[in-house]
Enzyme design. Structure first.
Site, PDB file in Angstrom:
ATOM      1  N   LYS A   1     -86.634 -26.032 -79.448  1.00 38.26           N
ATOM      2  CA  LYS A   1     -86.497 -27.722 -79.011  1.00 38.26           C
ATOM      3  C   LYS A   1     -88.200 -28.298 -79.601  1.00 38.26           C
ATOM      4  O   LYS A   1     -87.495 -29.169 -80.938  1.00 38.26           O
ATOM      5  CB  LYS A   1     -87.134 -27.817 -77.439  1.00 38.26           C
ATOM      6  CG  LYS A   1     -86.053 -27.929 -76.216  1.00 38.26           C
ATOM      7  CD  LYS A   1     -86.258 -28.262 -75.108  1.00 38.26           C
ATOM      8  CE  LYS A   1     -87.576 -28.158 -74.911  1.00 38.26           C
ATOM      9  NZ  LYS A   1     -87.931 -26.569 -73.885  1.00 38.26           N
TER      10      LYS A   1
ATOM     11  N   ARG B   1     -86.139 -34.985 -67.990  1.00 37.62           N
ATOM     12  CA  ARG B   1     -86.409 -33.048 -67.565  1.00 37.62           C
ATOM     13  C   ARG B   1     -85.804 -33.095 -65.899  1.00 37.62           C
ATOM     14  O   ARG B   1     -85.403 -31.731 -65.432  1.00 37.62           O
ATOM     15  CB  ARG B   1     -87.732 -32.956 -67.439  1.00 37.62           C
ATOM     16  CG  ARG B   1     -87.973 -31.427 -68.127  1.00 37.62           C
ATOM     17  CD  ARG B   1     -88.935 -31.446 -68.138  1.00 37.62           C
ATOM     18  NE  ARG B   1     -89.603 -31.075 -69.244  1.00 37.62           N
ATOM     19  CZ  ARG B   1     -90.218 -30.663 -70.223  1.00 37.62           C
ATOM     20  NH1 ARG B   1     -90.550 -28.915 -69.405  1.00 37.62           N
ATOM     21  NH2 ARG B   1     -90.755 -29.578 -71.694  1.00 37.62           N
TER      22      ARG B   1
ATOM     23  N   ARG C   1     -96.115 -16.879 -78.790  1.00 42.21           N
ATOM     24  CA  ARG C   1     -96.435 -18.420 -78.723  1.00 42.21           C
ATOM     25  C   ARG C   1     -98.035 -18.081 -79.581  1.00 42.21           C
ATOM     26  O   ARG C   1     -98.497 -17.502 -78.272  1.00 42.21           O
ATOM     27  CB  ARG C   1     -95.663 -19.253 -78.372  1.00 42.21           C
ATOM     28  CG  ARG C   1     -96.338 -20.835 -79.083  1.00 42.21           C
ATOM     29  CD  ARG C   1     -95.666 -22.142 -78.619  1.00 42.21           C
ATOM     30  NE  ARG C   1     -95.537 -21.223 -77.144  1.00 42.21           N
ATOM     31  CZ  ARG C   1     -94.718 -22.031 -76.610  1.00 42.21           C
ATOM     32  NH1 ARG C   1     -94.239 -23.806 -76.858  1.00 42.21           N
ATOM     33  NH2 ARG C   1     -94.858 -22.758 -75.415  1.00 42.21           N
TER      34      ARG C   1
ATOM     35  N   ARG D   1    -101.286 -20.522 -75.803  1.00 42.61           N
ATOM     36  CA  ARG D   1    -101.046 -21.965 -74.615  1.00 42.61           C
ATOM     37  C   ARG D   1    -101.624 -21.181 -73.023  1.00 42.61           C
ATOM     38  O   ARG D   1    -100.990 -20.676 -72.602  1.00 42.61           O
ATOM     39  CB  ARG D   1     -99.273 -22.991 -74.758  1.00 42.61           C
ATOM     40  CG  ARG D   1     -99.908 -23.704 -74.646  1.00 42.61           C
ATOM     41  CD  ARG D   1     -98.461 -24.824 -75.330  1.00 42.61           C
ATOM     42  NE  ARG D   1     -97.572 -24.841 -74.175  1.00 42.61           N
ATOM     43  CZ  ARG D   1     -96.417 -25.493 -73.958  1.00 42.61           C
ATOM     44  NH1 ARG D   1     -95.690 -25.953 -75.609  1.00 42.61           N
ATOM     45  NH2 ARG D   1     -95.568 -25.888 -72.770  1.00 42.61           N
TER      46      ARG D   1
ATOM     47  N   ARG E   1     -92.521 -22.499 -64.372  1.00 42.52           N
ATOM     48  CA  ARG E   1     -91.550 -22.875 -64.797  1.00 42.52           C
ATOM     49  C   ARG E   1     -90.477 -22.599 -65.340  1.00 42.52           C
ATOM     50  O   ARG E   1     -89.282 -23.699 -65.485  1.00 42.52           O
ATOM     51  CB  ARG E   1     -91.912 -22.916 -67.194  1.00 42.52           C
ATOM     52  CG  ARG E   1     -93.343 -24.028 -66.960  1.00 42.52           C
ATOM     53  CD  ARG E   1     -94.410 -23.074 -68.312  1.00 42.52           C
ATOM     54  NE  ARG E   1     -94.022 -24.058 -69.476  1.00 42.52           N
ATOM     55  CZ  ARG E   1     -94.241 -23.289 -70.608  1.00 42.52           C
ATOM     56  NH1 ARG E   1     -94.476 -22.254 -70.455  1.00 42.52           N
ATOM     57  NH2 ARG E   1     -93.465 -23.836 -71.521  1.00 42.52           N
TER      58      ARG E   1
HETATM   59  P1  AP5 Z   1     -90.809 -23.976 -79.246  1.00 43.24           P
HETATM   60  O1  AP5 Z   1     -89.933 -24.935 -80.507  1.00 43.24           O
HETATM   61  O2  AP5 Z   1     -92.859 -24.534 -79.275  1.00 43.24           O
HETATM   62  O3  AP5 Z   1     -89.617 -24.778 -77.816  1.00 43.24           O
HETATM   63  P2  AP5 Z   1     -89.963 -25.343 -76.730  1.00 43.24           P
HETATM   64  O4  AP5 Z   1     -88.526 -25.459 -76.479  1.00 43.24           O
HETATM   65  O5  AP5 Z   1     -90.519 -26.432 -77.321  1.00 43.24           O
HETATM   66  O6  AP5 Z   1     -90.597 -24.227 -75.744  1.00 43.24           O
HETATM   67  P3  AP5 Z   1     -92.028 -25.359 -74.604  1.00 43.24           P
HETATM   68  O7  AP5 Z   1     -92.658 -23.843 -73.991  1.00 43.24           O
HETATM   69  O8  AP5 Z   1     -92.616 -26.352 -75.343  1.00 43.24           O
HETATM   70  O9  AP5 Z   1     -91.325 -26.270 -73.721  1.00 43.24           O
HETATM   71  P4  AP5 Z   1     -91.554 -26.994 -72.636  1.00 43.24           P
HETATM   72  O10 AP5 Z   1     -90.284 -27.929 -72.112  1.00 43.24           O
HETATM   73  O11 AP5 Z   1     -91.396 -25.443 -71.167  1.00 43.24           O
HETATM   74  O12 AP5 Z   1     -92.855 -27.464 -72.452  1.00 43.24           O
HETATM   75  P5  AP5 Z   1     -93.731 -28.589 -73.062  1.00 43.24           P
HETATM   76  O13 AP5 Z   1     -94.414 -28.575 -73.599  1.00 43.24           O
HETATM   77  O14 AP5 Z   1     -92.353 -29.602 -73.622  1.00 43.24           O
HETATM   78  O15 AP5 Z   1     -90.738 -22.463 -79.735  1.00 43.24           O
HETATM   79  C1  AP5 Z   1     -91.627 -21.965 -78.850  1.00 43.24           C
HETATM   80  C2  AP5 Z   1     -91.762 -20.520 -79.518  1.00 43.24           C
HETATM   81  O16 AP5 Z   1     -90.307 -19.653 -80.384  1.00 43.24           O
HETATM   82  C3  AP5 Z   1     -92.681 -21.293 -81.070  1.00 43.24           C
HETATM   83  O17 AP5 Z   1     -93.171 -19.463 -80.829  1.00 43.24           O
HETATM   84  C4  AP5 Z   1     -91.519 -20.925 -81.714  1.00 43.24           C
HETATM   85  O18 AP5 Z   1     -92.420 -20.523 -83.239  1.00 43.24           O
HETATM   86  C5  AP5 Z   1     -90.598 -19.830 -81.501  1.00 43.24           C
HETATM   87  N1  AP5 Z   1     -89.265 -20.179 -82.262  1.00 43.24           N
HETATM   88  C6  AP5 Z   1     -88.434 -21.233 -81.981  1.00 43.24           C
HETATM   89  N2  AP5 Z   1     -87.097 -21.180 -82.847  1.00 43.24           N
HETATM   90  C7  AP5 Z   1     -87.513 -19.627 -82.646  1.00 43.24           C
HETATM   91  C8  AP5 Z   1     -85.701 -19.084 -83.419  1.00 43.24           C
HETATM   92  N3  AP5 Z   1     -84.706 -19.897 -83.730  1.00 43.24           N
HETATM   93  N4  AP5 Z   1     -86.492 -17.451 -83.174  1.00 43.24           N
HETATM   94  C9  AP5 Z   1     -87.182 -17.374 -82.885  1.00 43.24           C
HETATM   95  N5  AP5 Z   1     -88.234 -17.968 -82.008  1.00 43.24           N
HETATM   96  C10 AP5 Z   1     -88.004 -18.921 -82.212  1.00 43.24           C
HETATM   97  O19 AP5 Z   1     -94.128 -29.052 -71.676  1.00 43.24           O
HETATM   98  C11 AP5 Z   1     -94.941 -28.410 -70.675  1.00 43.24           C
HETATM   99  C12 AP5 Z   1     -95.293 -29.286 -69.443  1.00 43.24           C
HETATM  100  O20 AP5 Z   1     -96.041 -30.627 -69.256  1.00 43.24           O
HETATM  101  C13 AP5 Z   1     -94.059 -29.043 -68.538  1.00 43.24           C
HETATM  102  O21 AP5 Z   1     -94.787 -27.428 -67.930  1.00 43.24           O
HETATM  103  C14 AP5 Z   1     -94.602 -29.853 -67.659  1.00 43.24           C
HETATM  104  O22 AP5 Z   1     -95.986 -29.281 -66.543  1.00 43.24           O
HETATM  105  C15 AP5 Z   1     -95.230 -30.863 -68.097  1.00 43.24           C
HETATM  106  N6  AP5 Z   1     -94.401 -31.984 -68.830  1.00 43.24           N
HETATM  107  C16 AP5 Z   1     -93.395 -31.648 -70.129  1.00 43.24           C
HETATM  108  N7  AP5 Z   1     -92.174 -32.444 -69.693  1.00 43.24           N
HETATM  109  C17 AP5 Z   1     -92.295 -33.537 -68.306  1.00 43.24           C
HETATM  110  C18 AP5 Z   1     -91.466 -33.717 -67.584  1.00 43.24           C
HETATM  111  N8  AP5 Z   1     -89.872 -34.464 -68.768  1.00 43.24           N
HETATM  112  N9  AP5 Z   1     -91.541 -34.315 -67.008  1.00 43.24           N
HETATM  113  C19 AP5 Z   1     -92.258 -33.449 -66.079  1.00 43.24           C
HETATM  114  N10 AP5 Z   1     -93.206 -32.648 -66.545  1.00 43.24           N
HETATM  115  C20 AP5 Z   1     -93.581 -32.613 -67.869  1.00 43.24           C
END
Ligand code: AP5
Length: 213
Positions: A10, A85, A124, A157, A168
């Site tokens: 995403k 979420r 990552r 991370r 998660r």
């Molecule tokens: P990446 O693009 O970073 O994936 P992502 O979907 O953004 O993954 P995240 O782990 O960042 O999402 P998340 O939702 O768990 O964490 P967030 O930071 O939002 O890609 C991942 C990897 O794959 C990278 O290395 C990339 O290079 C690679 N990649 C990308 N595309 C690819 C492809 N096509 N093929 C191969 N490789 C690829 O949230 C973190 C924490 O914050 C949560 O756990 C929670 O505690 C809190 N939080 C965030 N939002 C909320 C909310 N709305 N409510 C409550 N708590 C929240």
């Protein structure tokens, strides 16, 4: 609005979409990580939930996002990554949009099998300097452990450690997956995106799914 499990890509696609559409991206995880680094009241509240791979309380993220979306920068439009979420968050967003007679153009669900998610998250690496995202398997930096863009060091991370990732994913299934059904019955129905494949190819599919190509 981009929805999907941890590691679905995403953030990678949101950056690109926002750049091409010339609008800001609001990535809830990035906003919260910045708040933790800045040691703000929100950051102090969010830290323990994030470290455990749990969701930060709904009211905290709703306050943060409505504040961000109310800024002039968001007026031309925006990309949402990682928010909402939970059903409570989706209802909060829907109410906020309705009050302003705004609508989401599209809600896109990133579909990726779990073994691929685990591979992406374990590979990552994040730049401590500029936040750029790499992957040791498919997006490695030119020099091991060093950011191509700013020369900063690349680290895993904290919440990408295996045990936290499993939590998660469990939290995703329990609290976020119900949104798939919620959005099916909403004014902006869900569009499915096959998010497996090269980043460029997934981006082309994303543009088709949101009706931009
Ligand atoms: P990446 O693009 O970073 O994936 P992502 O979907 O953004 O993954 P995240 O782990 O960042 O999402 P998340 O939702 O768990 O964490 P967030 O930071 O939002 O890609 C991942 C990897 O794959 C990278 O290395 C990339 O290079 C690679 N990649 C990308 N595309 C690819 C492809 N096509 N093929 C191969 N490789 C690829 O949230 C973190 C924490 O914050 C949560 O756990 C929670 O505690 C809190 N939080 C965030 N939002 C909320 C909310 N709305 N409510 C409550 N708590 C929240």
């Amino acid at each position: 609005m981009l929805l999907g499990p941890p590691g679905a890509g995403k953030g990678t696609q949101a950056e690109r979409l926002a750049q091409d559409a010339d609008v800001p991206v609001y990535a809830m995880g990035d906003i919260l990580r910045q708040a933790v680094r800045d040691d703000t009241p929100v950051g102090r509240e969010a830290r323990r939930f994030m470290e455990a791979g749990e969701l930060v309380p709904d009211q905290v993220v709703l306050d943060v996002i409505t504040d961000a979306l109310s800024s002039p920068a968001a007026a031309p439009g925006f990309v949402l990554d990682g928010f909402p979420r939970t059903v409570v968050q989706a209802e909060g967003l829907a109410g906020w949009l309705e009050e302003r007679q705004l609508e989401l153009d599209a809600v896109v669900y990133f579909e990726v099998p779990e073994d691929e998610l685990l591979r992406r998250l374990s590979g990552r690496r994040i730049c401590t300097g500029c936040g750029a995202v790499y992957n040791v398997y498919n997006r490695p930096p030119a020099e091991d452990g060093v950011c191509d863009l700013c020369g900063g060091s690349l680290v895993t991370r904290e919440d990408d450690e295996e045990e936290t990732v499993r939590n998660r994913l469990r939290v995703y299934h329990q609290s976020t997956e119900p949104l798939l059904v919620w959005y099916e019955g909403s004014a902006t129905p869900l569009r499915q995106l096959d998010a497996v494949g090269e980043v460029d190819e997934v981006y082309r599919r994303l543009l088709r799914v949101v009706g931009c190509s």
